[in-house]
Enzyme design. Structure first.
Site, PDB file in Angstrom:
ATOM      1  N   HIS A 246      35.290  38.029  47.944  1.00  0.00           N
ATOM      2  CA  HIS A 246      34.681  38.697  46.791  1.00  0.00           C
ATOM      3  C   HIS A 246      35.346  38.360  45.463  1.00  0.00           C
ATOM      4  O   HIS A 246      34.703  38.443  44.416  1.00  0.00           O
ATOM      5  CB  HIS A 246      34.648  40.221  46.998  1.00  0.00           C
ATOM      6  CG  HIS A 246      35.954  40.890  46.772  1.00  0.00           C
ATOM      7  ND1 HIS A 246      36.984  40.845  47.686  1.00  0.00           N
ATOM      8  CD2 HIS A 246      36.406  41.606  45.717  1.00  0.00           C
ATOM      9  CE1 HIS A 246      38.017  41.516  47.206  1.00  0.00           C
ATOM     10  NE2 HIS A 246      37.697  41.985  46.022  1.00  0.00           N
ATOM     11  N   ASP A 247      36.575  37.961  45.464  1.00  0.00           N
ATOM     12  CA  ASP A 247      37.283  37.641  44.223  1.00  0.00           C
ATOM     13  C   ASP A 247      37.565  36.151  44.061  1.00  0.00           C
ATOM     14  O   ASP A 247      38.387  35.772  43.226  1.00  0.00           O
ATOM     15  CB  ASP A 247      38.605  38.414  44.145  1.00  0.00           C
ATOM     16  CG  ASP A 247      38.451  39.796  43.527  1.00  0.00           C
ATOM     17  OD1 ASP A 247      37.420  40.064  42.886  1.00  0.00           O
ATOM     18  OD2 ASP A 247      39.386  40.611  43.681  1.00  0.00           O
TER      19      ASP A 247
ATOM     20  N   LYS B  56      37.966  34.599  40.717  1.00  0.00           N
ATOM     21  CA  LYS B  56      39.177  34.813  39.912  1.00  0.00           C
ATOM     22  C   LYS B  56      40.042  33.557  39.843  1.00  0.00           C
ATOM     23  O   LYS B  56      40.957  33.495  39.031  1.00  0.00           O
ATOM     24  CB  LYS B  56      39.999  35.982  40.463  1.00  0.00           C
ATOM     25  CG  LYS B  56      39.477  37.318  40.033  1.00  0.00           C
ATOM     26  CD  LYS B  56      40.435  38.427  40.381  1.00  0.00           C
ATOM     27  CE  LYS B  56      39.896  39.754  39.891  1.00  0.00           C
ATOM     28  NZ  LYS B  56      40.754  40.872  40.303  1.00  0.00           N
TER      29      LYS B  56
ATOM     30  N   HIS C 210      30.204  43.232  43.691  1.00  0.00           N
ATOM     31  CA  HIS C 210      31.200  44.284  43.914  1.00  0.00           C
ATOM     32  C   HIS C 210      31.602  45.041  42.645  1.00  0.00           C
ATOM     33  O   HIS C 210      32.277  46.060  42.722  1.00  0.00           O
ATOM     34  CB  HIS C 210      32.430  43.739  44.651  1.00  0.00           C
ATOM     35  CG  HIS C 210      33.290  42.816  43.864  1.00  0.00           C
ATOM     36  ND1 HIS C 210      32.987  41.482  43.672  1.00  0.00           N
ATOM     37  CD2 HIS C 210      34.459  43.031  43.232  1.00  0.00           C
ATOM     38  CE1 HIS C 210      33.928  40.910  42.961  1.00  0.00           C
ATOM     39  NE2 HIS C 210      34.843  41.839  42.674  1.00  0.00           N
ATOM     40  N   HIS C 211      31.168  44.594  41.473  1.00  0.00           N
ATOM     41  CA  HIS C 211      31.398  45.346  40.237  1.00  0.00           C
ATOM     42  C   HIS C 211      30.099  45.885  39.632  1.00  0.00           C
ATOM     43  O   HIS C 211      30.095  46.387  38.512  1.00  0.00           O
ATOM     44  CB  HIS C 211      32.141  44.495  39.203  1.00  0.00           C
ATOM     45  CG  HIS C 211      33.576  44.308  39.524  1.00  0.00           C
ATOM     46  ND1 HIS C 211      34.482  45.343  39.543  1.00  0.00           N
ATOM     47  CD2 HIS C 211      34.266  43.197  39.886  1.00  0.00           C
ATOM     48  CE1 HIS C 211      35.680  44.877  39.876  1.00  0.00           C
ATOM     49  NE2 HIS C 211      35.569  43.568  40.094  1.00  0.00           N
TER      50      HIS C 211
ATOM     51  N   ASP D   7      36.811  47.760  47.634  1.00  0.00           N
ATOM     52  CA  ASP D   7      37.579  47.099  46.585  1.00  0.00           C
ATOM     53  C   ASP D   7      38.269  48.109  45.678  1.00  0.00           C
ATOM     54  O   ASP D   7      39.458  47.991  45.379  1.00  0.00           O
ATOM     55  CB  ASP D   7      36.645  46.186  45.771  1.00  0.00           C
ATOM     56  CG  ASP D   7      37.377  45.397  44.709  1.00  0.00           C
ATOM     57  OD1 ASP D   7      38.442  44.815  45.009  1.00  0.00           O
ATOM     58  OD2 ASP D   7      36.877  45.335  43.565  1.00  0.00           O
TER      59      ASP D   7
ATOM     60  N   HIS E  80      34.430  36.698  36.692  1.00  0.00           N
ATOM     61  CA  HIS E  80      34.776  36.289  38.058  1.00  0.00           C
ATOM     62  C   HIS E  80      33.704  36.672  39.079  1.00  0.00           C
ATOM     63  O   HIS E  80      33.503  35.959  40.053  1.00  0.00           O
ATOM     64  CB  HIS E  80      36.147  36.840  38.480  1.00  0.00           C
ATOM     65  CG  HIS E  80      36.121  38.223  39.048  1.00  0.00           C
ATOM     66  ND1 HIS E  80      36.143  39.356  38.264  1.00  0.00           N
ATOM     67  CD2 HIS E  80      36.065  38.651  40.326  1.00  0.00           C
ATOM     68  CE1 HIS E  80      36.103  40.418  39.037  1.00  0.00           C
ATOM     69  NE2 HIS E  80      36.057  40.032  40.301  1.00  0.00           N
TER      70      HIS E  80
END
Length: 166
Positions: free
Chosen positions: A30-31, A34, A83-84, A112, A59
């Site tokens: 998920h990241d 980044k 996820h954000h 998260d 990201h």
């Protein structure tokens, strides 16, 4: 850790087999976006500037872009990149309304946030279980995150906290 928490919660929801594996992969990656964010921004102990915040917020979009190439025609990229997002439609990167955010993405979002609050970060110390859950309860009450996922996390609190801090 997000992947382990997401997998645990998904199992508790009754997800199994290949679907469960896909949730775990989305949580694991998920990241990945980044990787494009400079380390000095990721590790910055203080507040971010507007430009730095834009780097960080991008990201999620980059995660989706990367994972759509790796997992074409799979839901993994959407679950990971959302996820954000939040249920009010004010999240990022897509500003999706609640009806367009799949349960798997909602689950990863809660995992998260839970993991982030449970761990020490450069800008703050870790939080105790009760404080973490109080924060998640507020986000749920505000309509930002899925209340069903938060209730599930409450029911699975001890094993999830162990996964978050080990």
């Amino acid at each position: 850790r997000v992947a382990r928490i997401a997998r645990h919660l998904a199992e508790a929801c009754g997800i199994h087999g290949e679907h469960l594996d896909k949730v775990e992969i989305a949580g694991l990656l998920h990241d990945i976006g980044k990787l494009r964010v400079p380390e000095d921004i990721i590790d910055k102990p203080g507040s971010l500037t507007r430009e730095e915040r834009a780097y960080v917020m991008r990201h999620s979009y980059d995660t989706g872009h990367i994972l759509r190439k790796v997992f074409p025609e799979q839901p993994i990229a959407d679950w990971a990149s959302m996820h954000h997002e939040n249920l009010l439609g004010t999240g990022y990167p897509y500003h999706r309304p609640a009806t367009d955010i799949p349960p798997e993405a909602r689950l990863i979002a809660v995992a998260d946030i839970f993991q982030a609050l449970s761990q020490e970060r450069p800008y703050r110390g870790h939080m105790a279980k009760a404080e973490v859950m109080a924060r998640l309860d507020v986000l749920s009450t505000q309509g930002r995150i899925d209340p069903d996922m938060v209730r599930l996390l409450h029911a699975q609190l001890d094993p999830c906290y162990a996964l978050a801090v080990d």
